[in-house]
Design a protein around this motif. Sequence first.
Motif, short mmCIF file in Angstrom:
data_model
loop_
_atom_site.label_atom_id
_atom_site.label_comp_id
_atom_site.label_asym_id
_atom_site.label_seq_id
_atom_site.Cartn_x
_atom_site.Cartn_y
_atom_site.Cartn_z
N ILE A 46 50.49 19.97 78.23
CA ILE A 46 50.26 18.76 78.03
C ILE A 46 49.97 18.36 76.51
O ILE A 46 50.13 17.37 76.38
CB ILE A 46 48.67 18.74 78.43
N ALA A 47 49.45 19.21 75.81
CA ALA A 47 49.29 19.14 74.40
C ALA A 47 50.26 18.23 73.78
O ALA A 47 50.93 17.74 73.01
CB ALA A 47 48.30 20.02 73.94
N LYS A 48 51.42 19.08 73.89
CA LYS A 48 52.83 19.18 73.35
C LYS A 48 52.92 18.07 73.40
O LYS A 48 53.64 16.55 73.03
CB LYS A 48 53.56 20.28 73.37
N TYR A 49 53.69 17.64 74.86
CA TYR A 49 53.97 16.25 75.20
C TYR A 49 53.32 14.86 74.63
O TYR A 49 53.79 13.99 74.86
CB TYR A 49 54.67 15.97 76.88
N LEU A 50 51.78 15.18 74.90
CA LEU A 50 50.90 14.28 74.60
C LEU A 50 51.60 13.53 73.07
O LEU A 50 51.46 12.29 72.72
CB LEU A 50 49.23 14.41 74.74
N GLY A 55 40.30 15.90 76.08
CA GLY A 55 40.11 15.24 75.44
C GLY A 55 40.16 16.20 73.26
O GLY A 55 41.07 16.23 72.53
N ALA A 56 40.96 16.98 73.95
CA ALA A 56 40.49 18.17 72.90
C ALA A 56 42.19 19.30 73.15
O ALA A 56 43.11 18.80 72.15
CB ALA A 56 39.93 20.25 73.39
N LEU A 57 43.06 18.10 74.09
CA LEU A 57 44.28 18.03 74.71
C LEU A 57 45.33 17.38 74.46
O LEU A 57 46.83 16.69 73.54
CB LEU A 57 44.88 18.52 75.64
N SER A 58 44.10 15.93 73.50
CA SER A 58 44.48 14.95 72.88
C SER A 58 45.04 14.84 71.67
O SER A 58 43.99 15.45 70.93
CB SER A 58 43.65 13.91 73.58
N PRO A 59 45.60 13.81 71.34
CA PRO A 59 46.10 14.04 69.75
C PRO A 59 45.44 13.22 69.15
O PRO A 59 45.24 12.28 69.74
CB PRO A 59 47.87 13.69 69.65
N HIS A 60 44.76 12.61 67.49
CA HIS A 60 44.27 12.20 67.43
C HIS A 60 45.50 11.28 66.53
O HIS A 60 45.84 11.61 65.88
CB HIS A 60 42.84 12.83 66.09
N PRO A 61 44.70 9.88 66.30
CA PRO A 61 43.77 9.08 66.51
C PRO A 61 44.11 8.67 67.83
O PRO A 61 43.15 7.33 68.28
CB PRO A 61 42.92 8.31 65.83
N VAL A 90 58.10 27.34 77.07
CA VAL A 90 57.90 25.40 76.46
C VAL A 90 56.97 26.68 75.27
O VAL A 90 55.99 27.41 75.66
CB VAL A 90 56.96 24.33 77.39
N ASP A 91 57.59 26.07 74.28
CA ASP A 91 56.65 26.61 72.84
C ASP A 91 55.67 26.09 72.85
O ASP A 91 55.78 24.77 71.99
CB ASP A 91 57.73 27.05 71.30
N ILE A 92 54.30 26.34 72.21
CA ILE A 92 53.02 26.11 72.21
C ILE A 92 52.09 25.82 70.59
O ILE A 92 51.35 25.52 70.50
CB ILE A 92 52.51 25.67 73.55
N ARG A 93 53.05 27.04 70.12
CA ARG A 93 52.52 26.54 68.90
C ARG A 93 51.75 26.52 67.81
O ARG A 93 50.73 26.48 67.38
CB ARG A 93 53.34 28.16 68.33
N GLU A 94 52.47 25.12 67.91
CA GLU A 94 51.75 24.12 66.88
C GLU A 94 50.91 23.23 67.54
O GLU A 94 49.84 22.30 66.56
CB GLU A 94 53.02 22.83 66.50
N VAL A 95 50.45 23.60 69.05
CA VAL A 95 49.20 22.47 69.67
C VAL A 95 48.49 23.96 69.96
O VAL A 95 47.46 23.95 71.05
CB VAL A 95 49.75 21.98 70.56
N TYR A 96 48.62 25.39 69.67
CA TYR A 96 47.30 26.39 70.19
C TYR A 96 46.12 26.07 69.90
O TYR A 96 45.25 26.45 71.06
CB TYR A 96 48.84 27.49 69.27
N ASP A 97 46.12 25.66 69.09
CA ASP A 97 44.53 25.82 68.61
C ASP A 97 43.78 24.75 69.65
O ASP A 97 43.07 24.66 70.10
CB ASP A 97 43.97 25.23 67.11
N ARG A 98 44.79 23.70 70.11
CA ARG A 98 44.27 22.31 70.95
C ARG A 98 43.74 23.12 72.43
O ARG A 98 42.99 23.19 72.84
CB ARG A 98 44.93 21.64 71.42
N LYS A 99 44.84 23.99 72.80
CA LYS A 99 44.29 25.03 74.01
C LYS A 99 42.89 25.81 73.70
O LYS A 99 42.52 25.84 74.73
CB LYS A 99 46.14 25.89 74.37
N VAL A 100 43.13 26.18 72.58
CA VAL A 100 41.82 27.17 72.78
C VAL A 100 40.84 26.66 72.78
O VAL A 100 40.04 26.56 73.53
CB VAL A 100 41.94 27.96 71.27
N ARG A 101 40.85 25.07 71.77
CA ARG A 101 39.45 24.60 72.40
C ARG A 101 39.20 23.87 73.74
O ARG A 101 38.57 23.64 73.83
CB ARG A 101 39.49 22.93 70.55
#
Length: 290
Positions: A22-26, A75-81, A222-233
């Motif tokens: 979810i975070a990666k594609y957002l 919200g945590a999975l969504s990119p800012h802003p 699907v490699d999620i390393r770039e958004v891993y911290d978002r998944k943890v949050r």
Amino acid sequence: MNRLLLVHAHPDDETITTGGTIAKYLAAGAEVTVVTCTLGEEGEVIGEQWGGLVADGGADQLGGYRIGELTDALGALSPHPATPLRPHFLGGAGRWRDSGMAGAPSNDHPRAFIGAGSGAPAQVLADLIVELRPQVLVGYDPVGSYGHPDHIQVHAICGEAIDIAAGAENGWAVSKHYWTVTEESALADGLASAQTRVPAGWRMPVIGELPSHRDGEITTAVDIREVYDRKVRALAAHATQVTVSLSGTEYALSNNIIQPIFAEEHFMLVAGTPGPLGPAGRETDLFGGL
């Protein structure tokens, strides 16, 4: 625009199995919709602070509280802003209720999700497919990953809804249908690594206790390393249901069984044409080939 529709049974399912996706594609600018079919009213609660909200604890307010947790997780999975992704409940919040585990009295609740059969929920989902026109839909395997009746119901309605939407007047054909699954070797490797840091009160699973699929069945990683911290949050946002370890590499549900947080999320393509394959002989992009 790439459009992705993910169908989940309860709040927290979206993050546990597909949060990184979810975070990666957002972050990539895709239009992502997360459909949750119940409020998770029958969930067990971790800790004492909100323990009285459970269905059999008198208040029966857990479902409403979990709307807030889901909102925070998305919200945590969504990119800012960018505007945070908002929850979307199948048929509206409260239309269908968490059925609970197989054989539980809650299976017979008048609003239990499984009590609705597959017809009405599938039609509601089909209408949403026609409205949103996703190229990719993600649901569950036939046993709903671990056998929960609501997860099995999600599997049933996804297949039916795809067919209904494709045959409707001015309908929409989903190009690729996936199941979210756990790869057997990734689970084994993650648990092997976790053995050295099991938090107090947690335990390792016994053999076969956590569901997985054989590596050869996995079509897509699907490699999620770039958004891993978002998944943890996002996992931490589901605090009534999930505890994240201090290392940020494992989590546990109310059963205190340690589970890895993967750097890849795994899928099985069950309908549609595979896209280009990566070095491991698997797709690396749910939209590959479209």
